[in-house]
Design an enzyme around this catalytic site. Structure first.
Site, PDB file in Angstrom:
ATOM      1  N   GLU A 172       1.687  -0.346  -4.767  1.00 16.64           N
ATOM      2  CA  GLU A 172       0.756   0.710  -5.144  1.00 16.64           C
ATOM      3  C   GLU A 172       1.556   2.005  -5.194  1.00 16.64           C
ATOM      4  OE1 GLU A 172      -3.384   2.963  -3.893  1.00 16.64           O
ATOM      5  OE2 GLU A 172      -1.837   2.562  -2.416  1.00 16.64           O
ATOM      6  N   ASP A 217       0.822  -1.211   0.000  1.00 13.99           N
ATOM      7  CA  ASP A 217       0.000   0.000   0.000  1.00 13.99           C
ATOM      8  C   ASP A 217       0.863   1.272   0.000  1.00 13.99           C
ATOM      9  OD1 ASP A 217      -2.889   0.786   0.394  1.00 13.99           O
ATOM     10  OD2 ASP A 217      -2.052   1.797   2.140  1.00 13.99           O
TER      11      ASP A 217
HETATM   12  C1  GLC Z   1      -4.470   2.816  -0.620  1.00 13.76           C
HETATM   13  C2  GLC Z   1      -5.643   1.877  -0.583  1.00 13.76           C
HETATM   14  C3  GLC Z   1      -6.840   2.637  -0.105  1.00 13.76           C
HETATM   15  C4  GLC Z   1      -6.554   3.160   1.282  1.00 13.76           C
HETATM   16  C5  GLC Z   1      -5.280   3.982   1.304  1.00 13.76           C
HETATM   17  C6  GLC Z   1      -4.806   4.220   2.697  1.00 13.76           C
HETATM   18  O1  GLC Z   1      -4.644   3.827  -1.543  1.00 13.76           O
HETATM   19  O2  GLC Z   1      -5.849   1.287  -1.827  1.00 13.76           O
HETATM   20  O3  GLC Z   1      -7.984   1.841  -0.097  1.00 13.76           O
HETATM   21  O4  GLC Z   1      -7.619   3.926   1.723  1.00 13.76           O
HETATM   22  O5  GLC Z   1      -4.227   3.340   0.652  1.00 13.76           O
HETATM   23  O6  GLC Z   1      -4.297   3.034   3.228  1.00 13.76           O
END
Ligand code: GLC
Ligand code: MG
Length: 510
Positions: free
Chosen positions: A254, A202
């Protein structure tokens, strides 16, 4: 393919556990619910699942606020349930990725509770505390969901601000502190030792913040908030840790940066992330020229580094692609052909294989601070009124539209359904080295159409995607058989040199 890691040719299916399947009838999906529906995933033909967070959490951000990185939230089950799930998934040939949320913990994590307790706490420096006065946040950074609230919360008891890029309940960890690095490495090992095949990581690009916390031009998106060299260094350490385990454990980052060139940097010199999400295509409209540019950018930035691309149209943070593209099922089908035939690892989001639209969530049932409820609606499993969700409690969110016909049971019984299209596309990939691992070469095509060839050794496929609703003549030279058509038309027959409006086809040699 011998010599290539499994994740290059895999199709990964994202499970948002609250909404996938409920085994105990409390209206919230759980790990046992996932286990009981593995047959669906095996039948569909995906290779791996990524499960969004199921760890202990107060659920301020529905699990992306983790209070125990090594514990299962009772809402989702137990560690034993997880063990059974991994075991059974592996028996079925499915890999399992878990979602690792290293940038921030929950404010209820014992680390933060301790950190917050006093300025002299041994864990004070595990989070990002800054001096100041209660009336003036340390800089202009904004928290992610509101976009207007500061990314800082004043702690009255100890008289300092703490940083949270997301909710105040999600304080950012201090990745400059070696103890934090060590403790978080332990959490990776915990899951690797339990047999997981990798991690979705994440907001990985944001781990280390710029020293001095400078004001930035775009207080919500700017990457100037982050110390890139130090973040890349942390990621290289994750890579070494994963590569130290047998069996090609994978990291999928991500990297929420809307620049494909920047995203590519997070693959490092083949020593950082194995894979990274590249979101600009997800935010592109359904338009030939825009998509051509998005693909060209990936080819230009990824190929020279030997970085393997990823493709994603839908996830739990955005409206589903069918909804974004205007609601047409035909368009969503054509997009599925594109997604599953580009060069790289595709990620599916639960329910897109049913052609789901976002749920229309009435104001009194909205629960997400980021306004993302629509794409998180529960998966309708069957034609019964409760769609497989039991009758003890209503699901935590309303079902998506047309759940009476758009559910797994009904679509499985209908060979013309979106579900069967996804299955045929996945089977076509399994049958073709070219589709999984081959080169990608654009072919000449008329306006509104994207055509390309995938080649590996003597295996070849041609893909034609019509972005318009009008028929288009597209000659690709030679004799071809329609392997898969987005509308099912003419499959197994000779390609006649034209595609219908909104149609996409995969062609194979006769
Ligand atoms: C990422 C996740 C999202 C979450 C954020 C904070 O973007 O995909 O769902 O709210 O991180 O952890
Ligand atoms: Mg449940």
């Amino acid at each position: 393919m011998p010599g290539e890691p499994w994740w290059k040719s895999a199709v990964v299916y994202q499970i948002y556990p609250r909404s996938f399947a409920d085994s105990d009838g409390d209206g919230v999906g759980d790990l046992e619910g996932i286990r009981r529906h593995l047959d669906h995933l095996e039948w569909l033909g995906v290779d791996a699942v990524w499960i969004s967070p199921f760890f202990r959490s107060p659920m301020a951000d529905f699990g992306y606020d983790v209070a125990d990185y090594c514990g299962v939230d009772p809402l989702f089950g137990t560690l034993e349930d997880f063990g059974r799930l991994v075991e059974e998934a592996h028996e079925r040939g499915l890999r399992v990725l878990v979602d690792w949320v290293p940038n921030h913990s929950s404010d209820r994590h014992p680390w933060f509770v301790e950190s917050r307790s006093s300025r002299d706490s041994p864990k004070r420096d595990w989070y990002l505390w800054v001096d100041g006065t209660a009336d003036q946040p340390p800089n202009n950074w904004k928290a992610a969901f509101s976009q207007t609230e500061p990314a800082w919360t004043w702690d009255d008891a100890t008289g300092q601000w703490y940083l949270h890029l997301f909710l105040p309940q999600q304080p950012d960890l201090n990745w400059r502190n070696p103890d934090v690095v060590g403790a978080m490495h332990e959490t990776l090992r915990f899951w690797l030792d339990r047999g997981v095949d990798g991690f979705r990581m994440d907001v990985i690009h944001a781990l280390v913040k710029k020293e001095g916390y400078p004001d930035v031009d775009d207080p919500w998106l700017s990457t100037d908030r982050f110390d890139e060299p130090a973040t890349h260094e942390r990621i290289r350490a994750f890579r070494r840790l994963l590569d130290g385990y047998p069996g090609d454990r994978v990291s999928v980052g991500e990297v929420f940066i809307l620049s494909t060139a920047k995203v590519a940097e997070y693959y490092g010199d083949n020593d950082e992330l194995h894979l990274a999400f590249n979101f600009p295509p997800l935010f592109a409209p359904w338009d030939t020229a825009k998509w051509r540019t998005r693909i060209d950018r990936v080819v230009e930035e990824f190929d020279p580094r030997g970085a393997w691309p990823t493709w994603v149209l839908s996830n739990h943070d955005n409206p589903r692609h069918r909804t974004r593209y205007g609601g047409s099922e035909a368009t969503a089908r054509a997009a599925a052909v594109l997604l599953l035939t580009l060069r790289g690892t595709p990620f599916l989001y639960q329910g897109e294989e049913l052609g789901l639209l976002d749920a229309d969530v009435p104001p009194d049932r909205r629960v997400d601070p980021g306004g993302r409820d629509g794409s998180r609606a529960p998966i309708p499993w069957d034609v019964s009124p409760t769609h497989g969700w039991g009758d003890r409690a209503e699901p935590w969110l309303p079902f998506p539209p047309e759940a009476d016909v758009r559910n797994v049971e009904a679509e499985r019984a209908d060979p013309t359904s979106v579900l069967h299209l996804y299955r045929r596309l996945l089977a076509a990939r399994h049958d073709s080295d070219a589709l999984r691992l081959g080169t990608w070469q654009q072919l000449p095509s008329p306006d509104g159409v994207l055509a390309y060839e995938r080649v590996l050794d003597d295996d070849r496929r041609v893909v034609i995607v019509n972005f318009t609703d009008a028929d288009r003549t597209v000659s690709v030279g030679g004799d071809w058989t329609v392997d898969v058509a987005s509308d099912g038309a003419g499959e197994g027959g000779r390609y006649a040199g034209a595609v219908a409006g909104d149609q996409a086809v995969v062609l194979r040699p006769p």
